[in-house]
Design a protein around this motif. Structure first.
Motif, short mmCIF file in Angstrom:
data_model
loop_
_atom_site.label_atom_id
_atom_site.label_comp_id
_atom_site.label_asym_id
_atom_site.label_seq_id
_atom_site.Cartn_x
_atom_site.Cartn_y
_atom_site.Cartn_z
N ASN A 86 -91.68 31.67 9.38
CA ASN A 86 -92.07 32.02 10.74
C ASN A 86 -91.73 33.48 10.97
O ASN A 86 -90.56 33.86 10.97
CB ASN A 86 -91.32 31.15 11.76
CG ASN A 86 -91.65 29.70 11.60
OD1 ASN A 86 -92.80 29.33 11.57
ND2 ASN A 86 -90.63 28.88 11.46
N TYR A 87 -92.77 34.31 11.13
CA TYR A 87 -92.58 35.73 11.32
C TYR A 87 -93.74 36.26 12.17
O TYR A 87 -94.91 36.08 11.81
CB TYR A 87 -92.53 36.43 9.96
CG TYR A 87 -92.42 37.93 10.04
CD1 TYR A 87 -91.31 38.53 10.63
CD2 TYR A 87 -93.41 38.75 9.54
CE1 TYR A 87 -91.19 39.90 10.71
CE2 TYR A 87 -93.30 40.13 9.61
CZ TYR A 87 -92.19 40.70 10.19
OH TYR A 87 -92.07 42.05 10.28
N SER A 88 -93.44 36.88 13.27
CA SER A 88 -94.49 37.32 14.19
C SER A 88 -95.37 38.41 13.61
O SER A 88 -96.45 38.67 14.14
CB SER A 88 -93.87 37.79 15.51
OG SER A 88 -93.00 38.88 15.30
N GLY A 89 -94.97 39.02 12.51
CA GLY A 89 -95.79 40.03 11.86
C GLY A 89 -96.90 39.47 11.00
O GLY A 89 -97.79 40.20 10.56
N LEU A 90 -96.89 38.15 10.76
CA LEU A 90 -97.95 37.53 9.99
C LEU A 90 -99.15 37.23 10.88
O LEU A 90 -98.99 36.78 12.02
CB LEU A 90 -97.46 36.22 9.37
CG LEU A 90 -96.37 36.32 8.32
CD1 LEU A 90 -95.90 34.93 7.90
CD2 LEU A 90 -96.87 37.10 7.10
N ALA A 91 -100.34 37.43 10.37
CA ALA A 91 -101.55 37.15 11.14
C ALA A 91 -101.62 35.68 11.55
O ALA A 91 -102.18 35.35 12.60
CB ALA A 91 -102.79 37.52 10.32
N SER A 92 -101.01 34.79 10.78
CA SER A 92 -101.05 33.36 11.07
C SER A 92 -100.05 32.94 12.16
O SER A 92 -100.10 31.81 12.64
CB SER A 92 -100.76 32.56 9.80
OG SER A 92 -99.48 32.90 9.28
N LYS B 100 -98.88 43.86 20.33
CA LYS B 100 -98.86 44.49 21.64
C LYS B 100 -97.51 45.16 21.93
O LYS B 100 -97.46 46.31 22.37
CB LYS B 100 -99.15 43.45 22.72
CG LYS B 100 -99.13 44.01 24.13
CD LYS B 100 -99.47 42.92 25.14
CE LYS B 100 -99.42 43.46 26.57
NZ LYS B 100 -99.76 42.41 27.55
N TYR B 101 -96.42 44.44 21.70
CA TYR B 101 -95.10 44.93 22.09
C TYR B 101 -94.34 45.65 20.99
O TYR B 101 -93.35 46.32 21.27
CB TYR B 101 -94.26 43.78 22.63
CG TYR B 101 -94.82 43.21 23.91
CD1 TYR B 101 -94.85 43.97 25.08
CD2 TYR B 101 -95.35 41.93 23.95
CE1 TYR B 101 -95.39 43.47 26.24
CE2 TYR B 101 -95.89 41.41 25.13
CZ TYR B 101 -95.90 42.20 26.27
OH TYR B 101 -96.44 41.70 27.42
N ALA B 102 -94.77 45.50 19.76
CA ALA B 102 -94.11 46.16 18.64
C ALA B 102 -95.17 46.76 17.72
O ALA B 102 -95.35 46.32 16.58
CB ALA B 102 -93.22 45.18 17.89
N PRO B 103 -95.91 47.76 18.19
CA PRO B 103 -97.04 48.29 17.43
C PRO B 103 -96.67 48.93 16.09
O PRO B 103 -97.52 49.07 15.22
CB PRO B 103 -97.67 49.32 18.38
CG PRO B 103 -96.58 49.69 19.31
CD PRO B 103 -95.72 48.46 19.46
N LYS B 104 -95.40 49.29 15.91
CA LYS B 104 -94.97 49.89 14.64
C LYS B 104 -94.46 48.86 13.65
O LYS B 104 -94.03 49.19 12.55
CB LYS B 104 -93.90 50.95 14.89
CG LYS B 104 -94.43 52.15 15.64
CD LYS B 104 -93.38 53.21 15.79
CE LYS B 104 -93.96 54.41 16.52
NZ LYS B 104 -92.97 55.48 16.65
#
Length: 109
Positions: free
Chosen positions: A2-8, A17-21
């Motif tokens: 579970n990682y918010s950086g994954l497209a899935s 939106k909140y962490a564009p970098k």
């Protein structure tokens, strides 16, 4: 994983939106073997520190079911996002190859 950086991830749009970098260095993953697998993994690591905080310069790991959420029953742990087989990792500034090797040896790879 579970990682918010994954497209899935169901949080991928929010992360963009909140962490564009980049989504950051904290993620969770679940282990085959349940609760004991989480306890054993944390105990087997040599480089990761076993701490509950996140965002440190050191790489950290915690098994919430046996630590921060230990007072809850399994259903409550799962509802709180701390399933018995889940571990949370925060990646620090150590060499990535060293971190991968540590996880690999702890997972029996």
């Amino acid at each position: 994983v579970n990682y918010s950086g994954l497209a899935s991830s169901k949080y991928a749009a929010l992360a963009r939106k909140y962490a564009p970098k980049g989504a950051g260095a904290v993620f969770t993953f679940s282990l085959k073997g349940g609760y004991q697998a989480g306890v054993d993994l944390v105990a087997s690591l040599k480089l990761f520190s076993h701490l509950a905080n996140v965002g440190d310069t050191r790489s950290l790991i915690i098994h919430p079911a046996s630590t921060t959420h230990s007072q809850l029953d399994d259903a409550q742990k799962t509802a709180a996002g701390a399933a018995p087989n889940m571990v949370r990792v925060s990646i620090g500034i150590e060499d990535k190859d060293d971190l991968i090797a540590d996880l690999d040896q702890a997972l029996g790879g």
